[in-house]
Design a protein around this motif. Structure first.
Motif, PDB file in Angstrom:
ATOM      1  N   ARG A 167       1.722   6.834  -6.851  1.00  0.00           N
ATOM      2  CA  ARG A 167       0.702   7.832  -7.221  1.00  0.00           C
ATOM      3  C   ARG A 167       1.221   9.245  -6.996  1.00  0.00           C
ATOM      4  O   ARG A 167       0.933  10.156  -7.782  1.00  0.00           O
ATOM      5  N   LEU A 168       1.969   9.456  -5.913  1.00  0.00           N
ATOM      6  CA  LEU A 168       2.524  10.770  -5.650  1.00  0.00           C
ATOM      7  C   LEU A 168       3.503  11.189  -6.749  1.00  0.00           C
ATOM      8  O   LEU A 168       3.473  12.332  -7.230  1.00  0.00           O
TER       9      LEU A 168
ATOM     10  N   GLY B 131      -5.988  10.729   4.523  1.00  0.00           N
ATOM     11  CA  GLY B 131      -4.954  10.490   3.528  1.00  0.00           C
ATOM     12  C   GLY B 131      -4.970  11.529   2.411  1.00  0.00           C
ATOM     13  O   GLY B 131      -5.734  12.487   2.422  1.00  0.00           O
ATOM     14  N   GLY B 132      -4.092  11.354   1.454  1.00  0.00           N
ATOM     15  CA  GLY B 132      -4.009  12.273   0.322  1.00  0.00           C
ATOM     16  C   GLY B 132      -2.867  13.255   0.476  1.00  0.00           C
ATOM     17  O   GLY B 132      -2.324  13.466   1.561  1.00  0.00           O
ATOM     18  N   THR B 133      -2.498  13.865  -0.650  1.00  0.00           N
ATOM     19  CA  THR B 133      -1.375  14.813  -0.669  1.00  0.00           C
ATOM     20  C   THR B 133      -1.817  16.245  -0.954  1.00  0.00           C
ATOM     21  O   THR B 133      -0.997  17.157  -0.905  1.00  0.00           O
TER      22      THR B 133
ATOM     23  N   SER C 152     -13.241   9.854  -5.648  1.00  0.00           N
ATOM     24  CA  SER C 152     -12.311   9.443  -4.595  1.00  0.00           C
ATOM     25  C   SER C 152     -12.412  10.373  -3.394  1.00  0.00           C
ATOM     26  O   SER C 152     -12.445   9.929  -2.242  1.00  0.00           O
TER      27      SER C 152
ATOM     28  N   ARG D 185       1.019   4.277  -2.842  1.00  0.00           N
ATOM     29  CA  ARG D 185       0.851   5.719  -2.593  1.00  0.00           C
ATOM     30  C   ARG D 185       2.048   6.507  -3.128  1.00  0.00           C
ATOM     31  O   ARG D 185       1.898   7.596  -3.675  1.00  0.00           O
TER      32      ARG D 185
ATOM     33  N   ARG E 199     -13.656   9.251   0.320  1.00  0.00           N
ATOM     34  CA  ARG E 199     -12.746   9.336   1.459  1.00  0.00           C
ATOM     35  C   ARG E 199     -13.285  10.229   2.572  1.00  0.00           C
ATOM     36  O   ARG E 199     -13.084   9.956   3.750  1.00  0.00           O
TER      37      ARG E 199
ATOM     38  N   ASP F  23       0.829  -1.215   0.000  1.00  0.00           N
ATOM     39  CA  ASP F  23       0.000   0.000   0.000  1.00  0.00           C
ATOM     40  C   ASP F  23       0.856   1.255   0.000  1.00  0.00           C
ATOM     41  O   ASP F  23       0.557   2.239  -0.700  1.00  0.00           O
ATOM     42  N   ALA F  24       1.923   1.261   0.791  1.00  0.00           N
ATOM     43  CA  ALA F  24       2.792   2.443   0.852  1.00  0.00           C
ATOM     44  C   ALA F  24       3.477   2.676  -0.483  1.00  0.00           C
ATOM     45  O   ALA F  24       3.632   3.817  -0.935  1.00  0.00           O
TER      46      ALA F  24
END
Length: 520
Positions: free
Chosen positions: A350-351, A481-483, A424, A347, A428, A343-344
């Protein structure tokens, strides 16, 4: 026996001489008092008077006060004319003024009114009575003086205005060989070009001769347009006598002078500071473009360098998860750790992709495909991906789209990315309640809205919600979560596809994001 004095010239000749003298005085641009003194002298001489006095009206009363006397050594007792005796001075035409003759010291007095911006008149006296020819001559000279006074005032106003300008005014015609013949140049031309205005007017100089070789073609084309009767403007560099190079803008409009000859008049302006500022801006733009290109090259390289090991980690973590699941008696912690690694890594990938997308969008380096896309079908497909997760958490999902296709022209993959981002976010930030997806058509535009009953957004964050890395606080980031890049990318993608992305929200009540795109 003393010789006889020569006979005085006829009245008509004296009036002609006075008119010529007054015009010459006016052309010398005298001050107001000098013109008035000349008027009294020439009027007195032309009318054969012994004394002439000039009066101007007082501002607060109807009285007139003396401002000039001719001959200069004359000492008439008439220093002021009270309002009740000033009627002849305010008349429309010259008239005898018997009431003033005593103070004037002459048997016969004549008042000559002058039409000016302020009330004015001349009073002349002599020993002989005034005849009709004298009155006509007085009217003629009074009218001329009024005209010259108005012209002198206008000239003074013009000179005051010109003195306040940094630009130079000019008028020129063209000689048969195409050379300029200046007929009017203001003094500012010398400060701008280093050329004496008198030399310009005499034809001994022309700032066209100072134009640098690289700009002469542009200046010649500008001059040719003026000769053809077309208004024109040009910005050229002049090399002055000291070697200094300045930028000047010449703007001119053709016309015809009083003699019917074609001329061009206009404005000469120093634009050196602006040109230097433009050059600095252009240099800064080129530096910024090179920096953007370097940043894109760096991001591409870093994206490749990061994606390669991350992809490997993601792949091996997937294999590890499957192997642990199939391994009898494996500790549960191993499967959990392997899932965390997977999972990490996802992420992180995706970043990296989001950062690369954002950089491309901000530098207009992202090319989008253009083809018809059914927004309704795309919305249904995207919503289906989130249905199971929302259902498992007890969040209702409702999708409403028209039965007919809603076709827009867009990049299918990027449009799906925008819609997926909106869904999304809704999934979330909605721990309970519902998510509604709507597609509609209005005003020639297709609209897709995603509304939720989630945590909502505060007003101060809502104002910048489409800016990169904007999130409400660190707690929200940890909890959901999210950036903070997803909405920034979605908004920019919408704009690049010719659409808009808007948001409205209330804290604790939910949010609605609306994508609008032109119909195909």
């Amino acid at each position: 026996m003393a010789p006889l004095a020569p006979p005085a010239p006829p009245l008509a000749d004296r009036v002609d001489a006075a008119e010529a003298a007054l015009r010459n005085v006016a052309l010398s641009r005298p001050n107001a008092l000098a013109l008035i003194e000349a008027g009294a002298a020439r009027l007195g001489e032309a009318l054969g008077a012994e004394v002439a006095v000039a009066f101007v009206g007082e501002g607060q009363s109807d009285a007139f006060v003396r401002c000039a006397v001719w001959p200069p050594h004359a000492t008439p007792g008439l220093a002021e004319v009270e309002a009740d005796a000033a009627v002849p001075l305010r008349a429309a035409r010259a008239a005898t003024a018997s009431a003033l003759s005593g103070e004037l010291g002459q048997p016969f007095a004549l008042a000559v009114p002058v039409a000016c911006s302020v009330p004015g008149a001349f009073v002349v006296g002599r020993r002989e009575p005034w005849g009709p020819a004298d009155l006509a001559a007085a009217d003629r000279l009074g009218a001329l003086f009024g005209t010259l006074w108005a012209w002198t005032e206008a000239e003074a106003r013009f000179q005051r205005t010109v003195a306040d300008l940094d630009d130079a005014l000019f008028t020129f015609g063209h000689e048969p060989d195409g050379a300029r013949a200046y007929v009017f140049v203001t003094p500012q031309a010398e400060a701008l070009t280093g050329l004496d205005p008198d030399a310009l007017l005499a034809g001994d100089a022309d700032w066209a001769d100072l134009v640098v070789p690289e700009d002469r073609a542009a200046f010649a084309a500008h001059d040719a347009r003026l000769r053809q009767g077309e208004p024109s403007q040009v910005e050229v560099r002049l090399r002055l006598d000291g070697g200094e190079v300045v930028w000047l803008s010449e703007r001119a409009t053709p016309s015809v002078d009083a003699a019917g000859r074609p001329v061009a008049g206009g404005l000469l302006t120093d634009v050196t500071a602006r040109k230097h500022a433009e050059a600095q801006l252009d240099r800064a733009r080129r530096i910024a473009e090179r920096a953007a290109q370097s940043r894109m090259a760096f991001l591409r390289m870093m994206s490749h360098e990061l994606r390669t090991p991350l992809g490997a980690i993601r792949g091996f973590s997937d294999l590890l998860v499957e192997e642990v699941r199939a391994l009898p008696g494996a500790p549960p912690e191993v499967a959990e750790f392997a899932g965390t690694i997977r999972d990490a890594t996802g992420r992180a990938l995706r970043l990296v992709a989001d950062l690369l997308d954002l950089s491309r969008l901000e530098t207009n380096a992202l090319d989008l495909a253009r083809q018809p896309v059914d927004l309704a079908a795309l919305a249904r497909s995207a919503a289906a991906r989130y249905g199971p997760d929302l259902d498992a958490r007890g969040v209702a999902l409702d999708v409403a789209t028209p039965a007919d296709p809603v076709v827009v022209e867009a990049d299918p993959a990027r449009l799906d990315q925008v819609v997926d981002q909106l869904l999304s976010n809704a999934a979330r930030f909605t721990p309970a309640g519902r998510v509604d997806v709507r597609v509609s058509v209005a005003g020639g535009r297709a609209r897709l809205s995603v509304a939720d009953t989630g945590v909502g957004i505060t007003d101060d964050v809502l104002e910048a919600v489409f800016e990169p890395f904007v999130q409400e606080d660190a707690r929200v980031n940890r909890e959901y979560g999210g950036t903070g890049l997803g909405l920034a990318i979605a908004s920019r993608l919408a704009r690049q596809m010719g659409g808009t992305l808007a948001a409205r929200s209330a804290k604790g009540e939910g949010s609605t994001f609306t994508l609008a795109l032109p119909l195909a």
